[in-house]
Design a protein around this motif. Structure first.
Motif, PDB file in Angstrom:
ATOM      1  N   GLY A  42     -12.159  -1.031 -60.715  1.00 36.56           N
ATOM      2  CA  GLY A  42     -11.600   0.267 -61.093  1.00 36.56           C
ATOM      3  C   GLY A  42     -10.856   0.194 -62.418  1.00 36.56           C
ATOM      4  N   GLN A  43     -10.078  -0.846 -62.607  1.00 36.35           N
ATOM      5  CA  GLN A  43      -9.383  -1.021 -63.881  1.00 36.35           C
ATOM      6  C   GLN A  43     -10.388  -1.136 -65.024  1.00 36.35           C
ATOM      7  N   MET A  44     -11.455  -1.852 -64.769  1.00 35.86           N
ATOM      8  CA  MET A  44     -12.469  -2.042 -65.806  1.00 35.86           C
ATOM      9  C   MET A  44     -13.111  -0.725 -66.219  1.00 35.86           C
ATOM     10  N   THR A  45     -13.366   0.174 -65.265  1.00 41.24           N
ATOM     11  CA  THR A  45     -14.035   1.420 -65.627  1.00 41.24           C
ATOM     12  C   THR A  45     -13.174   2.260 -66.570  1.00 41.24           C
ATOM     13  N   VAL A  46     -11.860   2.227 -66.394  1.00 39.09           N
ATOM     14  CA  VAL A  46     -10.977   2.960 -67.302  1.00 39.09           C
ATOM     15  C   VAL A  46     -11.081   2.366 -68.705  1.00 39.09           C
ATOM     16  N   LEU A  47     -10.990   1.059 -68.798  1.00 43.15           N
ATOM     17  CA  LEU A  47     -11.081   0.404 -70.099  1.00 43.15           C
ATOM     18  C   LEU A  47     -12.456   0.595 -70.732  1.00 43.15           C
ATOM     19  N   MET A  48     -13.492   0.622 -69.912  1.00 43.24           N
ATOM     20  CA  MET A  48     -14.841   0.840 -70.436  1.00 43.24           C
ATOM     21  C   MET A  48     -14.949   2.243 -71.041  1.00 43.24           C
ATOM     22  N   ARG A  49     -14.380   3.226 -70.374  1.00 49.55           N
ATOM     23  CA  ARG A  49     -14.396   4.597 -70.915  1.00 49.55           C
ATOM     24  C   ARG A  49     -13.646   4.627 -72.247  1.00 49.55           C
ATOM     25  N   GLN A  50     -12.488   3.980 -72.297  1.00 45.64           N
ATOM     26  CA  GLN A  50     -11.713   3.961 -73.536  1.00 45.64           C
ATOM     27  C   GLN A  50     -12.462   3.260 -74.663  1.00 45.64           C
ATOM     28  N   ALA A  51     -13.288   2.287 -74.305  1.00 46.93           N
ATOM     29  CA  ALA A  51     -14.063   1.546 -75.302  1.00 46.93           C
ATOM     30  C   ALA A  51     -15.356   2.275 -75.678  1.00 46.93           C
ATOM     31  N   GLY A  52     -15.610   3.426 -75.043  1.00 51.97           N
ATOM     32  CA  GLY A  52     -16.806   4.196 -75.363  1.00 51.97           C
ATOM     33  C   GLY A  52     -18.072   3.678 -74.710  1.00 51.97           C
ATOM     34  N   LEU A  53     -17.921   2.849 -73.686  1.00 53.70           N
ATOM     35  CA  LEU A  53     -19.094   2.306 -72.998  1.00 53.70           C
ATOM     36  C   LEU A  53     -19.534   3.228 -71.873  1.00 53.70           C
ATOM     37  N   PRO A  54     -20.820   3.244 -71.576  1.00 55.68           N
ATOM     38  CA  PRO A  54     -21.267   4.001 -70.405  1.00 55.68           C
ATOM     39  C   PRO A  54     -20.787   3.301 -69.136  1.00 55.68           C
ATOM     40  N   VAL A  55     -20.436   4.090 -68.139  1.00 54.94           N
ATOM     41  CA  VAL A  55     -19.968   3.530 -66.874  1.00 54.94           C
ATOM     42  C   VAL A  55     -21.016   3.826 -65.811  1.00 54.94           C
ATOM     43  N   ALA A  56     -21.446   2.785 -65.145  1.00 55.37           N
ATOM     44  CA  ALA A  56     -22.419   2.939 -64.061  1.00 55.37           C
ATOM     45  C   ALA A  56     -21.714   3.420 -62.810  1.00 55.37           C
ATOM     46  N   GLY A  57     -22.346   4.297 -62.077  1.00 52.04           N
ATOM     47  CA  GLY A  57     -21.800   4.727 -60.801  1.00 52.04           C
ATOM     48  C   GLY A  57     -21.872   3.599 -59.794  1.00 52.04           C
ATOM     49  N   VAL A  58     -20.851   3.460 -59.000  1.00 51.36           N
ATOM     50  CA  VAL A  58     -20.845   2.429 -57.971  1.00 51.36           C
ATOM     51  C   VAL A  58     -20.993   3.067 -56.589  1.00 51.36           C
ATOM     52  N   TYR A  59     -20.214   4.088 -56.311  1.00 51.37           N
ATOM     53  CA  TYR A  59     -20.289   4.772 -55.014  1.00 51.37           C
ATOM     54  C   TYR A  59     -20.917   6.152 -55.141  1.00 51.37           C
ATOM     55  N   GLY A  60     -21.563   6.393 -56.239  1.00 55.40           N
ATOM     56  CA  GLY A  60     -22.226   7.654 -56.524  1.00 55.40           C
ATOM     57  C   GLY A  60     -22.455   7.726 -58.020  1.00 55.40           C
ATOM     58  N   PRO A  61     -23.169   8.734 -58.482  1.00 51.66           N
ATOM     59  CA  PRO A  61     -23.494   8.805 -59.909  1.00 51.66           C
ATOM     60  C   PRO A  61     -22.264   8.981 -60.787  1.00 51.66           C
ATOM     61  N   SER A  62     -22.304   8.350 -61.963  1.00 52.17           N
ATOM     62  CA  SER A  62     -21.277   8.562 -62.978  1.00 52.17           C
ATOM     63  C   SER A  62     -21.648   9.806 -63.777  1.00 52.17           C
ATOM     64  N   LYS A  63     -20.776  10.216 -64.653  1.00 47.63           N
ATOM     65  CA  LYS A  63     -21.038  11.382 -65.497  1.00 47.63           C
ATOM     66  C   LYS A  63     -22.360  11.211 -66.254  1.00 47.63           C
ATOM     67  N   GLU A  64     -22.569  10.032 -66.811  1.00 46.69           N
ATOM     68  CA  GLU A  64     -23.801   9.764 -67.555  1.00 46.69           C
ATOM     69  C   GLU A  64     -25.026   9.811 -66.644  1.00 46.69           C
ATOM     70  N   GLU A  65     -24.873   9.325 -65.439  1.00 52.36           N
ATOM     71  CA  GLU A  65     -26.002   9.327 -64.498  1.00 52.36           C
ATOM     72  C   GLU A  65     -26.325  10.735 -64.022  1.00 52.36           C
ATOM     73  N   TRP A  66     -25.308  11.569 -63.832  1.00 56.90           N
ATOM     74  CA  TRP A  66     -25.561  12.973 -63.502  1.00 56.90           C
ATOM     75  C   TRP A  66     -26.347  13.625 -64.638  1.00 56.90           C
ATOM     76  N   ALA A  67     -25.923  13.382 -65.875  1.00 57.59           N
ATOM     77  CA  ALA A  67     -26.597  13.969 -67.028  1.00 57.59           C
ATOM     78  C   ALA A  67     -28.050  13.507 -67.107  1.00 57.59           C
ATOM     79  N   ALA A  68     -28.294  12.233 -66.826  1.00 51.65           N
ATOM     80  CA  ALA A  68     -29.669  11.712 -66.850  1.00 51.65           C
ATOM     81  C   ALA A  68     -30.540  12.376 -65.790  1.00 51.65           C
ATOM     82  N   MET A  69     -29.907  12.858 -64.713  1.00 45.70           N
ATOM     83  CA  MET A  69     -30.651  13.559 -63.645  1.00 45.70           C
ATOM     84  C   MET A  69     -30.790  15.056 -63.971  1.00 45.70           C
ATOM     85  N   GLY A  70     -30.220  15.471 -65.130  1.00 43.16           N
ATOM     86  CA  GLY A  70     -30.326  16.868 -65.516  1.00 43.16           C
ATOM     87  C   GLY A  70     -29.355  17.770 -64.784  1.00 43.16           C
TER      88      GLY A  70
END
Length: 165
Positions: free
Chosen positions: A132-160
């Motif tokens: 969980g700590q890593m996902t916050v830092l990944m967002r701050q670093a501009g990295l895509p975050v993979a969904g773990v317990y469901g789709p992430s924002k990027e994954e929702w977008a990829a599904m349209g």
């Protein structure tokens, strides 16, 4: 969580490791130095900590090789690869060295009495916490975050679909 069967730990740990591996695979070498504020743990430290934290299980009597905190690679790909290997090492040690009955044995950890089954659960909880700590830092670093317990924002977008708010 307290495990009462070896197989239930193996199943849960394998599933949790898939989510962690997705995050580690998304790291870049440049992102490893990202910290939430000056003087706090970096994304690279947290990623490597997930590799080395399996050392907690040595207190259960399991025998396996662990990586040293001091040997942190400077490459994100190397950290991700080391994690992949560590997961297999832990799973093999648990599968071959523990029994369901042994999970009820008590050991001393941090000045407390824990069962081995509880210790296995603590390892998974610890990993989830740092993930969980890593996902916050990944967002701050501009990295895509993979969904773990469901789709992430990027994954929702990829599904349209728009991400739920």
């Amino acid at each position: 969580m307290k495990y009462v069967t070896v197989q239930s730990f193996i199943d849960d740990y394998r599933n949790e490791a898939i989510g962690t591996q997705k995050l580690l695979d998304a790291l870049t070498d440049e992102s490893l130095g990202r910290e939430i504020a000056p003087g706090y743990r970096t994304l690279g430290f947290l990623a490597w900590h997930l590799v080395t934290s399996s050392a907690l299980l040595l207190a259960t009597g399991l025998k396996f090789d662990v990586e040293s905190e001091e040997n942190q690679p400077t490459s994100a790909a190397a950290i991700a690869q080391k994690y992949r290997g560590m997961v297999e090492t832990v799973l093999d040690a648990v599968r071959t060295q523990l029994t369901d009955e042994k999970l009820h044995d008590e050991i001393d950890i941090f000045g407390d009495k824990w069962t081995i089954g509880y210790t296995l659960g603590a390892l998974i909880g610890h990993e989830i916490h740092h993930r969980g700590q890593m996902t916050v830092l990944m967002r701050q670093a501009g990295l895509p975050v993979a969904g773990v317990y469901g789709p992430s924002k990027e994954e929702w977008a990829a599904m349209g679909a728009p991400a739920p708010k």
